[in-house]
Design an enzyme around this catalytic site. Structure first.
Site, short mmCIF file in Angstrom:
data_model
loop_
_atom_site.label_atom_id
_atom_site.label_comp_id
_atom_site.label_asym_id
_atom_site.label_seq_id
_atom_site.Cartn_x
_atom_site.Cartn_y
_atom_site.Cartn_z
N PRO A 253 0.73 -1.20 0.04
CA PRO A 253 -0.17 0.05 0.14
C PRO A 253 0.78 1.35 -0.06
O PRO A 253 1.95 1.29 0.74
CB PRO A 253 -0.78 -0.11 1.22
CG PRO A 253 -0.79 -1.50 1.36
CD PRO A 253 0.48 -2.02 1.06
N CYS A 254 0.41 2.22 -0.89
CA CYS A 254 1.40 3.33 -1.12
C CYS A 254 1.23 4.49 0.11
O CYS A 254 2.03 5.51 0.06
CB CYS A 254 1.11 4.03 -2.59
SG CYS A 254 -0.73 4.51 -2.65
N GLN A 255 0.14 4.54 0.89
CA GLN A 255 -0.13 5.53 1.93
C GLN A 255 1.07 5.85 2.75
O GLN A 255 1.40 7.11 2.91
CB GLN A 255 -1.27 5.23 2.60
CG GLN A 255 -2.74 5.12 1.85
CD GLN A 255 -2.91 3.66 1.46
OE1 GLN A 255 -2.09 3.05 1.49
NE2 GLN A 255 -4.20 3.44 1.44
#
Length: 361
Positions: free
Chosen positions: A120-122
């Protein structure tokens, strides 16, 4: 003579956008691993769709879209091992071995040629770090790459694709990227990034300005190198090329059910294969405008600011809040300081002002 399809595993799959590209290119998905149930439901539906398409049985898919059969009945129309190939489990130290077991049951005596996906890029994104008081330094998602490496060690694919946001270069001053490279190197793989550091979808005939870091790796000792992608700049207009076949909607209007197209298919839709031969679409909904949207629109329109930079003090505070909305118009937000905001009317790839609001304080 038919070429052998290459098998891949998709990690942190989301709703399967990356997989769709590989499937269209002729690859065979062995498993998708995703923690979100709704995303997994979509993955199961797409898995069933691709099987029925190959089997010339898309009439079953059309029955599902028209609500003549339930989703469970739709899934039951394909071999159960395909539906079971979607692994709805969060990847962690405790779960990784059970995930391996479930994938092995699907894999059988086949080998894994490729692993794709990205954590996940968050935790790496600039906006994600701006939202978090500690800049995501302590976010456990920073370390999910370690599980990705475990999959490389377990299944020993010839190659892998690791996708993420450009913010991965600056996250913790590049520390996490260095750790990712070192871990992959120790696992017996070489990894490279594009010469420009990122790829932008708008350079590949996609009507969206989206930068992504596409890292590609392969086993050491193989004679591979990072490919030279042929860029294909956009020659189409967003509204006319992508949306002109859809019924026009006002804010808050639309339907989750079947909606007939109003106009003929465009050249762009044909070229990209976005329209799949069905003469209707679903989930054609426009989200409602809230008071903040309307205030922002009024400021931009009254001051004729389309295509111009505007100091955020026009809104009152010195802080701009980027808002995202669910389909009911409920708002989540991230407060980020900017020196100016640009509203663009003609460029279809820029963020529209409906997603920019203000928050006092």
């Amino acid at each position: 003579m038919n070429k052998k399809k290459l098998n891949f595993i998709d990690l942190f799959s989301g709703a399967g956008g990356l997989s769709e590209g590989f499937i269209r290119a002729g690859y065979n998905p062995i498993a998708h691993v995703e923690m979100n149930k709704d995303a997994c439901d979509t993955l199961k539906t797409r898995t069933a769709y691709h099987y029925l398409k190959t089997s010339n049985k898309l009439d079953i898919y059309h029955e599902y879209l028209n609500k003549k059969i339930s989703r469970q009945e739709f899934w039951n129309s394909v071999p159960c091992n395909l539906i079971d190939s979607v692994v709805n489990i969060e990847i962690s130290k405790k779960t990784i071995n059970p995930i391996f077991e479930q994938i092995d049951n699907t894999l059988g005596d086949k080998s894994v040629d490729l692993i794709i996906g990205g954590p996940p890029c968050q935790a790496y994104s600039v906006i994600g770090r701006a939202r978090d008081p500690k800049g995501m330094v302590d976010d456990p998602r920073n370390h999910l790459y370690k599980h990705y490496v475990q999959f490389l060690k377990k299944y020993k694919p010839k190659m892998f694709v690791f996708e993420n946001v450009p913010g991965i270069f600056s996250a913790s001053n590049g520390t996490f990227l260095k750790k990712i490279f070192n871990a992959i190197n120790r696992a017996g793989y070489k990894i490279e990034i594009p010469s420009k550091k990122h790829l932008n979808s708008k350079n590949f005939n996609v009507l969206q300005d989206r930068k992504r870091v596409i890292m590609i790796g392969w086993k050491k000792g193989t004679n591979y190198k990072y490919p030279d992608f042929e860029e294909k700049p956009i020659k189409y207009n967003l509204g006319k090329s992508l949306f002109s076949d859809l019924p026009k909607l006002k804010h808050g209007e639309g339907s989750l059910g079947v909606v007939k197209y109003e106009n003929p298919i465009t050249e762009y839709l044909k070229e990209t294969g976005i329209r799949n031969g069905v003469n209707f679409t679903t989930q054609h909904i426009a989200r409602p405008h809230n008071e903040t949207d309307l205030e922002s629109f009024a400021i931009v329109e009254n001051d004729n600011m389309f295509g111009k930079a505007m100091n955020v003090n026009k809104f009152g505070p010195t802080c701009v809040t980027l808002y995202t909305f669910d389909m009911l118009g409920n708002r989540t937000s991230a407060k980020i300081k900017y020196s100016d905001v640009k509203f663009v009317e003609e460029n279809p790839l820029e963020k529209i002002p409906g997603f920019v609001g203000t928050e006092k304080g």
